[in-house]
Write a protein that holds these residues in place. Structure first.
Motif, PDB file in Angstrom:
ATOM      1  N   LYS A   1       6.471  11.838  -0.731  1.00 37.57           N
ATOM      2  CA  LYS A   1       6.746  10.836   0.272  1.00 37.57           C
ATOM      3  C   LYS A   1       5.894   9.548  -0.119  1.00 37.57           C
ATOM      4  CE  LYS A   1       8.215   9.163   4.705  1.00 37.57           C
ATOM      5  NZ  LYS A   1       8.812   9.530   6.235  1.00 37.57           N
TER       6      LYS A   1
ATOM      7  N   GLN B   1       6.075   2.238  -4.818  1.00 32.78           N
ATOM      8  CA  GLN B   1       6.907   1.100  -4.701  1.00 32.78           C
ATOM      9  C   GLN B   1       6.085  -0.165  -3.994  1.00 32.78           C
ATOM     10  OE1 GLN B   1       9.693   2.233  -1.334  1.00 32.78           O
ATOM     11  NE2 GLN B   1      10.893   3.742  -2.747  1.00 32.78           N
TER      12      GLN B   1
ATOM     13  N   TYR C   1       8.770  -2.156  -2.497  1.00 30.70           N
ATOM     14  CA  TYR C   1       9.075  -1.585  -1.303  1.00 30.70           C
ATOM     15  C   TYR C   1       9.385  -2.984  -0.258  1.00 30.70           C
ATOM     16  CZ  TYR C   1       7.736   0.095   3.237  1.00 30.70           C
ATOM     17  OH  TYR C   1       7.926   0.780   4.422  1.00 30.70           O
TER      18      TYR C   1
ATOM     19  N   ASN D   1       5.565   8.203  -3.588  1.00 33.30           N
ATOM     20  CA  ASN D   1       6.602   7.101  -3.715  1.00 33.30           C
ATOM     21  C   ASN D   1       6.468   5.981  -3.099  1.00 33.30           C
ATOM     22  OD1 ASN D   1       8.067   8.890  -5.294  1.00 33.30           O
ATOM     23  ND2 ASN D   1       9.385   9.812  -3.837  1.00 33.30           N
ATOM     24  N   LEU D   2       6.098   5.912  -1.908  1.00 31.40           N
ATOM     25  CA  LEU D   2       5.892   4.672  -0.976  1.00 31.40           C
ATOM     26  C   LEU D   2       4.699   3.724  -1.889  1.00 31.40           C
ATOM     27  CD1 LEU D   2       6.015   6.010   2.639  1.00 31.40           C
ATOM     28  CD2 LEU D   2       7.563   4.387   1.245  1.00 31.40           C
ATOM     29  N   LYS D   3       3.559   4.681  -2.302  1.00 36.39           N
ATOM     30  CA  LYS D   3       2.263   3.852  -3.130  1.00 36.39           C
ATOM     31  C   LYS D   3       2.891   3.441  -4.141  1.00 36.39           C
ATOM     32  CE  LYS D   3      -1.488   6.743  -1.482  1.00 36.39           C
ATOM     33  NZ  LYS D   3      -2.734   7.431  -2.078  1.00 36.39           N
TER      34      LYS D   3
END
Length: 91
Positions: free
Chosen positions: A60, A67, A73, A63-65
């Protein structure tokens, strides 16, 4: 013109020494202990947090990094608003 007692340092020294802890017999200043208190609410929050070493959590975060780096993001404004409201209602 005469200035009385131009070398008077007694008052300056007295002022500088205020607030200092008295030294012990061995010449050291006694120090207090540092203390940390964690509230019950904080302990409950810690229990609810996911394990930072779990594979799901790492995936998770990665994935955020990705984006954020790509600029894809999008900040979910509705979730932010909900968190603000719940915070301000607690006060």
């Amino acid at each position: 013109m005469r200035i009385n007692e131009p070398n008077r340092t007694g008052m300056i020294n007295a002022y500088n020494n205020t607030g200092k802890a008295p030294a012990a017999k061995n010449g050291r200043i006694p120090m207090g202990k540092d203390e940390v208190n964690i509230s019950n609410e904080a302990l409950e929050m810690l229990k609810q947090v996911e394990d930072p070493q779990s594979p799901e959590r790492r995936e998770k975060v990665n994935n955020l990094k990705k984006q954020v780096e790509e600029g894809t993001y999008k900040v979910p404004s509705d979730k932010i608003a909900e968190k603000f409201l719940s915070f301000w209602r607690k006060l």
